[in-house]
Design a protein around this motif. Structure first.
Motif, PDB file in Angstrom:
ATOM      1  N   ILE A 130      19.480  33.814 -10.322  1.00  0.00           N
ATOM      2  CA  ILE A 130      20.819  34.043  -9.780  1.00  0.00           C
ATOM      3  C   ILE A 130      20.855  33.807  -8.277  1.00  0.00           C
ATOM      4  CG2 ILE A 130      22.589  35.817  -9.430  1.00  0.00           C
ATOM      5  CD1 ILE A 130      21.798  37.006 -12.101  1.00  0.00           C
ATOM      6  N   LEU A 131      19.706  34.030  -7.612  1.00  0.00           N
ATOM      7  CA  LEU A 131      19.666  33.867  -6.153  1.00  0.00           C
ATOM      8  C   LEU A 131      19.857  32.420  -5.720  1.00  0.00           C
ATOM      9  CD1 LEU A 131      16.694  36.268  -5.270  1.00  0.00           C
ATOM     10  CD2 LEU A 131      19.155  36.702  -5.043  1.00  0.00           C
ATOM     11  N   ILE A 132      19.580  31.472  -6.600  1.00  0.00           N
ATOM     12  CA  ILE A 132      19.725  30.047  -6.275  1.00  0.00           C
ATOM     13  C   ILE A 132      21.134  29.624  -6.651  1.00  0.00           C
ATOM     14  CG2 ILE A 132      18.821  27.731  -6.642  1.00  0.00           C
ATOM     15  CD1 ILE A 132      16.179  28.982  -7.467  1.00  0.00           C
ATOM     16  N   LYS A 133      21.946  29.359  -5.647  1.00  0.00           N
ATOM     17  CA  LYS A 133      23.362  29.030  -5.871  1.00  0.00           C
ATOM     18  C   LYS A 133      23.600  27.540  -5.635  1.00  0.00           C
ATOM     19  CE  LYS A 133      24.913  33.626  -4.442  1.00  0.00           C
ATOM     20  NZ  LYS A 133      23.540  34.157  -4.353  1.00  0.00           N
ATOM     21  N   PRO A 134      24.593  26.952  -6.323  1.00  0.00           N
ATOM     22  CA  PRO A 134      24.885  25.524  -6.139  1.00  0.00           C
ATOM     23  C   PRO A 134      25.235  25.167  -4.699  1.00  0.00           C
ATOM     24  CG  PRO A 134      26.011  26.396  -8.072  1.00  0.00           C
ATOM     25  CD  PRO A 134      25.425  27.572  -7.347  1.00  0.00           C
ATOM     26  N   SER A 135      25.802  26.113  -3.974  1.00  0.00           N
ATOM     27  CA  SER A 135      26.210  25.819  -2.596  1.00  0.00           C
ATOM     28  C   SER A 135      25.032  25.742  -1.640  1.00  0.00           C
ATOM     29  CB  SER A 135      27.192  26.899  -2.117  1.00  0.00           C
ATOM     30  OG  SER A 135      26.594  28.192  -2.199  1.00  0.00           O
ATOM     31  N   ASP A 136      23.885  26.308  -2.010  1.00  0.00           N
ATOM     32  CA  ASP A 136      22.742  26.310  -1.102  1.00  0.00           C
ATOM     33  C   ASP A 136      22.191  24.897  -0.905  1.00  0.00           C
ATOM     34  OD1 ASP A 136      23.047  29.007  -0.936  1.00  0.00           O
ATOM     35  OD2 ASP A 136      21.515  29.469  -2.432  1.00  0.00           O
ATOM     36  N   GLY A 138      22.185  21.216  -3.430  1.00  0.00           N
ATOM     37  CA  GLY A 138      22.412  20.615  -4.743  1.00  0.00           C
ATOM     38  C   GLY A 138      21.123  20.226  -5.430  1.00  0.00           C
ATOM     39  N   LEU A 139      20.167  19.649  -4.673  1.00  0.00           N
ATOM     40  CA  LEU A 139      18.912  19.205  -5.261  1.00  0.00           C
ATOM     41  C   LEU A 139      18.084  20.391  -5.743  1.00  0.00           C
ATOM     42  CD1 LEU A 139      17.032  16.856  -5.888  1.00  0.00           C
ATOM     43  CD2 LEU A 139      16.064  17.117  -3.591  1.00  0.00           C
ATOM     44  N   VAL A 140      17.991  21.417  -4.910  1.00  0.00           N
ATOM     45  CA  VAL A 140      17.213  22.608  -5.294  1.00  0.00           C
ATOM     46  C   VAL A 140      17.824  23.272  -6.519  1.00  0.00           C
ATOM     47  CG1 VAL A 140      16.486  24.909  -4.561  1.00  0.00           C
ATOM     48  CG2 VAL A 140      16.371  22.991  -2.954  1.00  0.00           C
ATOM     49  N   TYR A 141      19.154  23.359  -6.538  1.00  0.00           N
ATOM     50  CA  TYR A 141      19.834  23.987  -7.671  1.00  0.00           C
ATOM     51  C   TYR A 141      19.572  23.204  -8.961  1.00  0.00           C
ATOM     52  CZ  TYR A 141      23.590  25.746 -10.642  1.00  0.00           C
ATOM     53  OH  TYR A 141      24.304  26.265 -11.693  1.00  0.00           O
ATOM     54  N   GLU A 142      19.710  21.883  -8.903  1.00  0.00           N
ATOM     55  CA  GLU A 142      19.481  21.053 -10.087  1.00  0.00           C
ATOM     56  C   GLU A 142      18.033  21.140 -10.551  1.00  0.00           C
ATOM     57  OE1 GLU A 142      21.597  19.575 -11.977  1.00  0.00           O
ATOM     58  OE2 GLU A 142      23.313  20.119 -10.723  1.00  0.00           O
ATOM     59  N   PHE A 143      17.094  21.168  -9.576  1.00  0.00           N
ATOM     60  CA  PHE A 143      15.680  21.295  -9.928  1.00  0.00           C
ATOM     61  C   PHE A 143      15.413  22.627 -10.625  1.00  0.00           C
ATOM     62  CE2 PHE A 143      11.322  22.620  -8.731  1.00  0.00           C
ATOM     63  CZ  PHE A 143      10.619  21.645  -9.421  1.00  0.00           C
ATOM     64  N   ALA A 144      16.012  23.705 -10.092  1.00  0.00           N
ATOM     65  CA  ALA A 144      15.847  25.018 -10.707  1.00  0.00           C
ATOM     66  C   ALA A 144      16.413  25.032 -12.128  1.00  0.00           C
ATOM     67  CB  ALA A 144      16.521  26.091  -9.853  1.00  0.00           C
ATOM     68  N   GLN A 145      17.577  24.397 -12.313  1.00  0.00           N
ATOM     69  CA  GLN A 145      18.172  24.344 -13.647  1.00  0.00           C
ATOM     70  C   GLN A 145      17.286  23.567 -14.619  1.00  0.00           C
ATOM     71  OE1 GLN A 145      21.034  26.055 -14.599  1.00  0.00           O
ATOM     72  NE2 GLN A 145      20.688  26.931 -12.575  1.00  0.00           N
ATOM     73  N   ASN A 146      16.690  22.480 -14.141  1.00  0.00           N
ATOM     74  CA  ASN A 146      15.779  21.698 -14.994  1.00  0.00           C
ATOM     75  C   ASN A 146      14.555  22.516 -15.396  1.00  0.00           C
ATOM     76  OD1 ASN A 146      17.414  19.434 -14.977  1.00  0.00           O
ATOM     77  ND2 ASN A 146      16.374  18.483 -13.248  1.00  0.00           N
ATOM     78  N   GLU A 147      14.027  23.298 -14.437  1.00  0.00           N
ATOM     79  CA  GLU A 147      12.862  24.122 -14.746  1.00  0.00           C
ATOM     80  C   GLU A 147      13.213  25.212 -15.756  1.00  0.00           C
ATOM     81  OE1 GLU A 147       9.450  23.913 -13.618  1.00  0.00           O
ATOM     82  OE2 GLU A 147      10.378  21.931 -13.465  1.00  0.00           O
ATOM     83  N   ILE A 148      14.386  25.795 -15.606  1.00  0.00           N
ATOM     84  CA  ILE A 148      14.826  26.810 -16.569  1.00  0.00           C
ATOM     85  C   ILE A 148      14.985  26.195 -17.958  1.00  0.00           C
ATOM     86  CG2 ILE A 148      16.736  28.341 -17.201  1.00  0.00           C
ATOM     87  CD1 ILE A 148      17.185  28.813 -14.222  1.00  0.00           C
ATOM     88  N   THR A 149      15.576  24.999 -18.004  1.00  0.00           N
ATOM     89  CA  THR A 149      15.747  24.306 -19.287  1.00  0.00           C
ATOM     90  C   THR A 149      14.402  23.964 -19.904  1.00  0.00           C
ATOM     91  OG1 THR A 149      17.852  23.374 -18.527  1.00  0.00           O
ATOM     92  CG2 THR A 149      16.785  22.301 -20.412  1.00  0.00           C
ATOM     93  N   ARG A 150      13.466  23.493 -19.064  1.00  0.00           N
ATOM     94  CA  ARG A 150      12.135  23.145 -19.565  1.00  0.00           C
ATOM     95  C   ARG A 150      11.416  24.379 -20.102  1.00  0.00           C
ATOM     96  NH1 ARG A 150       7.108  23.295 -17.658  1.00  0.00           N
ATOM     97  NH2 ARG A 150       7.811  24.095 -15.648  1.00  0.00           N
TER      98      ARG A 150
END
Length: 335
Positions: A130-136, A138-150
């Motif tokens: 939750i601490l990683i927000k899209p506004s912080d 975009g690349l970090v947020y997308e990377f975090a989402q990919n890791e969560i999905t993986r």
């Protein structure tokens, strides 16, 4: 007072005002009618006709005014009723959506409490995600989402009984070794671990190989885990190879029971020969190679975690068969 109560109070007030105005209008009409009768004997017929016309005009005007007011009031009441219905609908949707979210969250945490999984790591993962927000970023947020999905896909595959990692894994091997509690049984095809030619630049000299050996040493010394490893080779002179003996010496020093086996002694043709490691008779860690035979200088295509109890039992039987065929290296080999 609730919104619905306030609307009902407003309607009651409007109804009271309406009744009061109706009675006032009727009273004025009656008073006018009485005055007309009282004055009918004092004025002439022409004046009386004029007064009656005036009275009738006023009375009809009052009726028209009253009707208009009633129509306007009815329109307002309908508008208030419609707004009340829409408000109740929006409140219902909002409350329903909130309860659905709460129900989903409660259901997930309820399932978590019912399983053997520890809730603290899962809760911490959710909090950190939750601490990683899209506004912080975009690349970090997308990377975090990919890791969560993986990670989610990995857990789903693990629950189904088999997970696959493309290429050579660097995390599962150490992680499973760190949590083993009873024994680790491993096969090592010499050609694979030696890179096809020499042990000097093979797996056991790599950073992963050294970490793996240290993890096994810790498992033996700290938790009393029994570690057995059988090297399978197709080179007759391998047991006298200096680099191979250094590897065996390091393994023996780490508390690992080592045996060697010439590939030509394996007579069971149905044996699925590949590098595999059995952890606590619960998980089989297997490497899939590109060649049909594991000693034909292959490259690692992927790594699998197998949890199916039937396959685990087969792997355990395969290891015992190979272990019985293998031979311990003489003590002089480790000098």
């Amino acid at each position: 007072m609730t919104e619905q109560g306030r609307v009902r109070a407003a309607l009651a007030t409007n109804n009271a005002r309406l009744i009061r105005r109706i009675f006032v209008s009727l009273g004025i009409g009656g008073l006018t009618y009485g005055l007309t009768n009282l004055t009918s004997g004092e004025i002439g017929p022409e004046d009386q006709a004029a007064l009656m016309s005036l009275t009738l005009s006023v009375f009809l005007g009052g009726i028209v005014l009253l009707v208009q007011y009633l129509m306007e009031l009815d329109t307002r009441l309908q508008a208030i009723e419609q707004r009340q219905i829409e408000h109740e609908r929006s409140i219902h949707d909002l409350v329903h959506g909130a309860f659905v979210q709460i129900s989903d969250a409660a259901s997930l945490f309820g399932l978590l409490e019912q399983t053997a999984a520890r809730s603290d790591p899962v809760t911490q993962m959710v909090k950190h995600a939750i601490l990683i927000k899209p506004s912080d970023s975009g690349l970090v947020y997308e990377f975090a989402q990919n890791e969560i999905t993986r990670t989610s896909s990995f857990l789903k595959a693990l629950a189904a009984g088999e997970a696959t990692y493309e290429g050579e894994d660097h995390d599962w091997l150490i992680g499973l070794t760190d949590i083993s509690r009873s024994h680790i049984d491993a096969t090592s095809f010499a050609t694979v671990d030696a890179g096809g030619e020499s042990f000097g630049d093979g797996f056991w000299q790599s950073p992963l190989g050294r970490r793996y050996l240290q993890a096994q040493h810790d498992a033996v010394s700290d938790r009393g885990v029994i570690v057995r490893r059988i090297f399978i080779f197709d080179k007759p002179d391998l047991p006298t190879d200096r680099e191979f003996n250094e590897i065996c010496s390091a393994q023996a020093a780490a508390g690992i029971d080592v045996r060697v086996l010439d590939y030509s002694r394996i007579t069971q043709s149905h044996l699925d020969l590949r590098d595999f490691i059995i952890f606590d008779n619960s998980v089989s860690y297997e490497t899939v190679v590109s060649a049909s035979r594991a000693i034909a200088n292959p490259s690692i295509l992927n790594t699998k975690l197998v949890l199916d109890i039937g396959q685990i039992r087969k792997r355990t039987a395969d290891f015992e068969y190979l272990w019985d065929l293998g031979e311990p290296l003489p003590p002089a080999t480790f000098s």
